[in-house]
Scaffold this motif. Structure first.
Motif, PDB file in Angstrom:
ATOM      1  N   LYS A   1       1.457  -1.222  -0.088  1.00 37.66           N
ATOM      2  CA  LYS A   1      -0.148  -0.449   0.219  1.00 37.66           C
ATOM      3  C   LYS A   1       0.883   0.969   0.010  1.00 37.66           C
ATOM      4  O   LYS A   1       1.346   1.566   0.982  1.00 37.66           O
ATOM      5  CB  LYS A   1      -1.059  -0.449   1.230  1.00 37.66           C
ATOM      6  CG  LYS A   1      -1.936  -1.261   1.653  1.00 37.66           C
ATOM      7  CD  LYS A   1      -2.681  -1.383   2.580  1.00 37.66           C
ATOM      8  CE  LYS A   1      -3.700  -1.883   2.483  1.00 37.66           C
ATOM      9  NZ  LYS A   1      -3.377  -3.644   2.171  1.00 37.66           N
TER      10      LYS A   1
ATOM     11  N   ARG B   1      -8.703   2.759  -1.815  1.00 37.57           N
ATOM     12  CA  ARG B   1      -8.238   2.892  -2.594  1.00 37.57           C
ATOM     13  C   ARG B   1      -7.424   2.450  -3.444  1.00 37.57           C
ATOM     14  O   ARG B   1      -6.852   1.276  -3.150  1.00 37.57           O
ATOM     15  CB  ARG B   1      -6.697   3.735  -1.310  1.00 37.57           C
ATOM     16  CG  ARG B   1      -6.106   4.853  -2.328  1.00 37.57           C
ATOM     17  CD  ARG B   1      -4.979   4.085  -1.257  1.00 37.57           C
ATOM     18  NE  ARG B   1      -4.662   5.953  -0.287  1.00 37.57           N
ATOM     19  CZ  ARG B   1      -5.175   6.960  -0.596  1.00 37.57           C
ATOM     20  NH1 ARG B   1      -4.439   7.492  -2.073  1.00 37.57           N
ATOM     21  NH2 ARG B   1      -5.312   7.965  -0.232  1.00 37.57           N
TER      22      ARG B   1
ATOM     23  N   SER C   1       0.813   4.567  -0.495  1.00 36.41           N
ATOM     24  CA  SER C   1       0.561   5.332   0.349  1.00 36.41           C
ATOM     25  C   SER C   1       0.442   5.158   1.883  1.00 36.41           C
ATOM     26  O   SER C   1       0.497   6.628   2.562  1.00 36.41           O
ATOM     27  CB  SER C   1      -1.228   5.854   0.035  1.00 36.41           C
ATOM     28  OG  SER C   1      -2.084   4.245   0.348  1.00 36.41           O
TER      29      SER C   1
ATOM     30  N   THR D   1       2.037  -0.056  -7.809  1.00 33.96           N
ATOM     31  CA  THR D   1       1.989   1.233  -8.587  1.00 33.96           C
ATOM     32  C   THR D   1       2.492   2.868  -7.532  1.00 33.96           C
ATOM     33  O   THR D   1       2.435   2.062  -6.567  1.00 33.96           O
ATOM     34  CB  THR D   1       0.207   1.285  -8.236  1.00 33.96           C
ATOM     35  OG1 THR D   1      -0.180   1.376  -7.223  1.00 33.96           O
ATOM     36  CG2 THR D   1      -0.161   0.277  -9.140  1.00 33.96           C
ATOM     37  N   GLY D   2       2.312   3.249  -7.825  1.00 36.06           N
ATOM     38  CA  GLY D   2       2.375   4.856  -6.646  1.00 36.06           C
ATOM     39  C   GLY D   2       1.395   4.888  -6.144  1.00 36.06           C
ATOM     40  O   GLY D   2       0.410   4.074  -5.940  1.00 36.06           O
ATOM     41  N   PRO D   3       1.146   5.808  -5.160  1.00 35.05           N
ATOM     42  CA  PRO D   3      -0.106   5.793  -4.066  1.00 35.05           C
ATOM     43  C   PRO D   3      -1.595   6.333  -5.627  1.00 35.05           C
ATOM     44  O   PRO D   3      -1.178   7.431  -6.243  1.00 35.05           O
ATOM     45  CB  PRO D   3       0.599   7.574  -3.173  1.00 35.05           C
ATOM     46  CG  PRO D   3       1.692   7.220  -3.220  1.00 35.05           C
ATOM     47  CD  PRO D   3       1.743   6.616  -4.898  1.00 35.05           C
ATOM     48  N   GLY D   4      -2.997   5.907  -5.610  1.00 32.40           N
ATOM     49  CA  GLY D   4      -3.555   5.894  -5.963  1.00 32.40           C
ATOM     50  C   GLY D   4      -4.895   6.115  -5.545  1.00 32.40           C
ATOM     51  O   GLY D   4      -5.000   7.417  -4.472  1.00 32.40           O
TER      52      GLY D   4
ATOM     53  N   GLY E   1      -7.412  -2.966  -5.302  1.00 34.08           N
ATOM     54  CA  GLY E   1      -6.982  -1.836  -4.307  1.00 34.08           C
ATOM     55  C   GLY E   1      -7.293  -2.747  -3.099  1.00 34.08           C
ATOM     56  O   GLY E   1      -6.893  -3.475  -3.028  1.00 34.08           O
TER      57      GLY E   1
ATOM     58  N   GLU F   1      -4.626   1.029  -5.248  1.00 35.29           N
ATOM     59  CA  GLU F   1      -2.904   0.777  -5.693  1.00 35.29           C
ATOM     60  C   GLU F   1      -2.435  -0.598  -4.965  1.00 35.29           C
ATOM     61  O   GLU F   1      -3.166  -1.348  -4.500  1.00 35.29           O
ATOM     62  CB  GLU F   1      -2.610   2.224  -5.106  1.00 35.29           C
ATOM     63  CG  GLU F   1      -2.297   1.392  -2.777  1.00 35.29           C
ATOM     64  CD  GLU F   1      -1.977   2.859  -2.020  1.00 35.29           C
ATOM     65  OE1 GLU F   1      -1.394   3.736  -2.890  1.00 35.29           O
ATOM     66  OE2 GLU F   1      -2.191   2.797  -1.023  1.00 35.29           O
ATOM     67  N   THR F   2      -1.267  -0.759  -5.097  1.00 34.68           N
ATOM     68  CA  THR F   2      -0.367  -2.347  -5.413  1.00 34.68           C
ATOM     69  C   THR F   2       0.917  -2.117  -4.764  1.00 34.68           C
ATOM     70  O   THR F   2       1.174  -0.625  -4.826  1.00 34.68           O
ATOM     71  CB  THR F   2      -0.589  -3.026  -6.731  1.00 34.68           C
ATOM     72  OG1 THR F   2      -0.345  -2.496  -7.549  1.00 34.68           O
ATOM     73  CG2 THR F   2      -2.177  -3.746  -6.705  1.00 34.68           C
TER      74      THR F   2
END
Length: 435
Positions: A24, A406, A26, A412-415, A393, A408-409
């Motif tokens: 995560k 949210r 973020s 990825t970046g914060p989604g 997500g 994201e994985t």
């Protein structure tokens, strides 16, 4: 003790929370608490960012929220922890065939069985550094603290000295000097109750303990414990690394920094452990008939109580209900420092519906363990989901008929964050195919 520093202890740093931060983006660099998220929940692991606020394992979630209200409180994803642990244990076995896992995030490794030219401090230090780098690689960036010494005890002490992401090698002959200035609680089995007994006798450090005769220690804390303290104060520990053998039982236990006296908290811990045992049984295709609890009291009296079912089960609710029933038979008013749940009498089959529908547990569902199949109205914070349009997500929160996700994985970046009705047909729980 060995003549060489050839026993290695590896401990993944804030493991459950670190896996959540990895997956995560973020949450990276922010306080994360994994465990039961309700009022009766119990903290399983806190990230180092949360620990700065005094949050620790076995603390009630209510207290953790009061200390760090801005943390992300997640219910946990056992499949992610299990898969990450498997990758780490495989990396350790690539180094030595003698690996003793202690839990998902901790293991001993016997370097005498490794393919090394010698066992000098320089050689084992180099291997330990490369092993830490390998762990970081196979886990997608998780860090591990490593200690190496002439015994299991010294290796474990060493791995705690430079957390997180540290390496300490204790050279042969330096064990006693390392231990002497340390508080007696560095010795396994010396919790608050024993430390208080020793304090009243004027024993505060390992150096103080070293001056006390075995007879006096036996008088203070009992024969078995006194004999062990006398040996460990002198760094004497000849325990061998014991690799996994055929599974005869599946169990989970925890030792707590502060003696537990709250019965609801103990029931919550047993429920969580029952869920972890059930998940491990299912992952191995096993079930069991005998449920056992292990309770170590404040005075180090260890009690075991068990009950046997007519047919095997792998259900968390059944195991948890029996474990709590066994606990109810014991007097724990003086305090408890260790709790454990185990299942034995293993089989590779289950009699369906033996007990009828599972009753709802009276305490918080166990953290870090998937429970029954998720209904669309029960989205747990932190759980993996997938949306038909936006992909994968995780649940940020839910309530009043709405679930917030949210997207994201780890890759990825914060989604972005989106909210949906809890029964939105485009949103589904997600699990990796191999799980």
């Amino acid at each position: 003790m060995r003549a060489t520093a050839s026993l290695l202890h590896l401990d993944l740093d804030a493991f459950y929370a670190a896996v959540e931060q990895r997956d995560k983006p973020s949450l990276r660099g922010k306080p994360v608490v994994v465990g039961g998220v309700g009022g009766r929940g119990v903290v399983a692991t806190a990230s180092y960012e949360a620990r700065k606020y005094g949050v620790r394992s076995a603390m009630s979630t209510r207290e953790a929220r009061s200390r760090c209200p801005h943390a992300a409180f997640l219910s946990g994803r056992f499949h992610a922890y299990r898969d990450t642990s498997r990758a780490v244990m495989t990396a350790l076995r690539d180094v030595s065939p003698l690996v003793e896992p202690l839990s998902l995030d901790e293991a001993f490794v016997d370097l005498e069985a490794a393919d090394l030219p010698d066992l000098t401090v320089a050689t084992v230090s180099g291997l330990a550094e490369s092993l830490r780098a390998r762990v970081r690689e196979v886990t997608g960036g998780l860090t591990a603290s490593v200690g190496v010494g002439t015994s299991k005890f010294i290796a474990k002490v060493a791995s705690d000295l430079d957390k997180p992401d540290g390496l300490v090698v204790v050279p042969p002959g330096g064990e006693v000097e390392l231990l002497r200035p340390m508080h007696v609680t560095v010795i396994p089995g010396v919790g608050p109750a024993t430390a208080e007994r020793l304090r009243r006798a004027g024993i505060h450090t390992v150096a103080d303990l070293e001056t006390v005769s075995v007879e006096e220690l036996v008088r203070l804390v009992g024969r078995a414990h006194g004999t062990s303290l006398h040996a460990l104060a002198r760094a004497q520990d000849d325990r061998a690394v014991e690799p996994e053998r055929e599974t005869k039982s599946v169990s989970v236990e925890g030792t707590y920094d502060t003696d537990l006296t709250d019965r609801r908290l103990m029931e919550g811990l047993l429920t969580r452990q029952a869920g972890q045992v059930a998940e491990r049984l299912r992952a191995s295709g096993l079930s069991g008939r005998t449920v056992t609890i292990k309770v170590r009291l404040h005075d180090f009296t260890t009690l075991n109580r068990s009950t046997t079912l007519p047919s095997p089960t792998d259900q968390a609710s059944t195991i948890g209900r029996l474990a709590r029933g066994l606990l109810a038979e014991l007097d724990t008013s003086g305090g408890v420092r260790l709790l454990g749940v185990g299942v034995s009498g293993l089989a590779d089959w289950i009699q369906e519906d033996l007990f009828g529908p599972d009753e709802e547990d009276p305490v918080e569902p166990p953290p870090a363990v998937p429970g029954p199949r998720m209904s669309r109205s029960s989205w747990s914070p932190g759980m993996d989901v997938v949306h038909a349009d936006l992909g994968r997500g995780w649940v940020w929160g839910s309530g009043r008929g709405v679930v917030t996700v949210r997207f994201e994985t780890a890759e990825t970046g914060p989604g972005p964050v989106r909210s949906y009705p809890v029964d939105d047909p485009a949103l589904e729980p997600w699990r990796p195919p191999e799980s």
